[in-house]
Enzyme design. Sequence first.
Site, mmCIF file in Angstrom:
data_model
loop_
_atom_site.group_PDB
_atom_site.id
_atom_site.type_symbol
_atom_site.label_atom_id
_atom_site.label_comp_id
_atom_site.label_asym_id
_atom_site.label_seq_id
_atom_site.Cartn_x
_atom_site.Cartn_y
_atom_site.Cartn_z
ATOM 1 N N LYS A 31 17.266 21.070 -13.192
ATOM 2 C CA LYS A 31 16.526 19.828 -13.395
ATOM 3 C C LYS A 31 17.345 18.714 -14.039
ATOM 4 O O LYS A 31 18.140 18.938 -14.935
ATOM 5 C CB LYS A 31 15.292 20.069 -14.276
ATOM 6 C CG LYS A 31 14.196 20.862 -13.625
ATOM 7 C CD LYS A 31 13.588 20.193 -12.406
ATOM 8 C CE LYS A 31 12.738 19.001 -12.754
ATOM 9 N NZ LYS A 31 11.489 19.379 -13.422
ATOM 10 N N GLU A 74 9.940 7.737 -17.754
ATOM 11 C CA GLU A 74 8.596 8.310 -17.968
ATOM 12 C C GLU A 74 8.050 7.942 -19.347
ATOM 13 O O GLU A 74 6.872 7.613 -19.497
ATOM 14 C CB GLU A 74 8.646 9.828 -17.822
ATOM 15 C CG GLU A 74 8.856 10.276 -16.393
ATOM 16 C CD GLU A 74 9.116 11.771 -16.326
ATOM 17 O OE1 GLU A 74 8.209 12.506 -15.922
ATOM 18 O OE2 GLU A 74 10.223 12.207 -16.697
ATOM 19 N N HIS A 114 0.835 -1.221 0.000
ATOM 20 C CA HIS A 114 0.000 0.000 0.000
ATOM 21 C C HIS A 114 0.862 1.261 0.000
ATOM 22 O O HIS A 114 0.443 2.291 0.528
ATOM 23 C CB HIS A 114 -0.933 0.038 1.212
ATOM 24 C CG HIS A 114 -1.629 -1.255 1.496
ATOM 25 N ND1 HIS A 114 -2.842 -1.599 0.953
ATOM 26 C CD2 HIS A 114 -1.246 -2.316 2.259
ATOM 27 C CE1 HIS A 114 -3.191 -2.804 1.375
ATOM 28 N NE2 HIS A 114 -2.234 -3.269 2.167
ATOM 29 N N SER A 135 15.928 20.416 -18.312
ATOM 30 C CA SER A 135 14.778 21.268 -18.594
ATOM 31 C C SER A 135 15.256 22.505 -19.346
ATOM 32 O O SER A 135 16.345 23.007 -19.095
ATOM 33 C CB SER A 135 14.116 21.681 -17.283
ATOM 34 O OG SER A 135 13.386 22.878 -17.458
#
Length: 484
Positions: free
Chosen positions: A287, A294, A160, A281
């Site tokens: 970044k 992804e 969980h 970025s």
Amino acid sequence: MAMAGKALWSGRFEDGMDDSTLRFTSSLDVDSRMAFYDIMGSLAHVRMLKSCKIVPAEDAEKIIGGLKELAQQLRDGRLQMDYSLEDIHTNIEVRLTEMIGPAGGKLHTGRSRNDQVATDFKMYLRDAVLNTVDAVNGLIRSLQDVAKRNRDVILPGYTHMQHAQPVTLAHHMMAHAFRFGRDADRFLDALKRMDKCPLGSAALAGTTYPIDRKMTSDLLGFSDPTENSMDSVGSRDFVTEIAFDASMAAISMSSLCEEFILWNSQEFRYVEMDDRYSTGSSIMPQKKNPDIAELTRGKTGGVVGSLVAMLVTTKSLPLSYNRDLQEDKKPVMESLDTVTECARMMSKVVSTLRINESRMLEATSGGFINATDFADYLVTKGVPFREAHGIVGEAVRYCIENKISLDNLTLDQFRKFSPLVDSDVFSAIAVKNCVERRDSYGGTSPASTDVEITLSMQDSMNREEDVRMKDMIIQKCWDRLLNE
Ligand code: ARG
């Protein structure tokens, strides 16, 4: 301008096909990827026609020579496709006839594009699937390497998404490895079911010529001919099954990626992805983004979409061949491309991952990740597990109220919950010992995990051998068709 004059079936038509009809019905953009298999299928077919004396030897030899030349042109990138011819099968046959003359017209005896396309696609998928299995197995190999290098690294195990019990990084990586192992093996299972050759089923009902389907099946590396001609040209369950296998593999990768993305975040800091496999970025200079993970997670959408496309396209199709079936290639070709590329990229991400072991260990402290071990400890002192569970629950509540963790309790405090507690409780609930004592088969202890790694490496070796053997058998078929 009308163009049906060029179509192989133009005889029955008074008027030519409109350009828009040609564009709408053409599959050349997609099925030109099967050119090699189409030529191999034709080589096998004509050899059979010759040996069964359906086509005179002299004509058959001309056809064989022409097809070999086309194979050579294809290899050299010289094979020109004519977009006014609707598909790859027509292109090859027309090219052949242009090259060798009227004898080329004998190639299509006793077959149809319907059995031809099913055969070509099976051969295409066989190679594509072996390539995908190789890529997925490569990812498994990378996970095994991380596991071997991080046998004793401890991190929180979650259920969980809550701290549950401590585990080793090796055990966690191997959980993914075994899942990918089933994904790879599922592909190999699918190959077994599609190992029958449709060629010679002709349009739908078989043929009046005395063909030898076993011979073409053998020449193309299939185990046997398909048993029913209508099923052969009208069924695409082999495609849908592979679309499912690809979806499953994509979902497994997506799950791995999701974890890496979290672990790579500032909140977790469990891992850092290598610069070579990260991106930046355009606006935020600080970044470093986990884009490969992804994108792999994102591409799962398209792969699952291909499965849905296959299911819905084939739903309610009457027997046997329907043109709807032409829509089977693009989704599954693309989904195998995607899964293969994602697996190869993720394999690099995994093998270059920097592991922050101190951060992982730190994350196990300060909470109650060893609560089960305290209960197990009480069990060793004779307390029934259910009762021990209640006692530990009270201890946890006490700790929460007093903002401390189980490790901070003194012996006296422990004894308030049970007089059976002794000073050995501290080693019993130390996370390192929690992990080491879970030495049941398949458990997280380093000793148990060593067994897992050995088994998984054995599986990988068997898989590699299986792929190598299959590749070799296929290659032998091509060599024979091209050189004998
Ligand atoms: N391009 C077609 C396909 O991919 C080949 C079979 C055409 N058959 C036909 N009856 N029109 O399905």
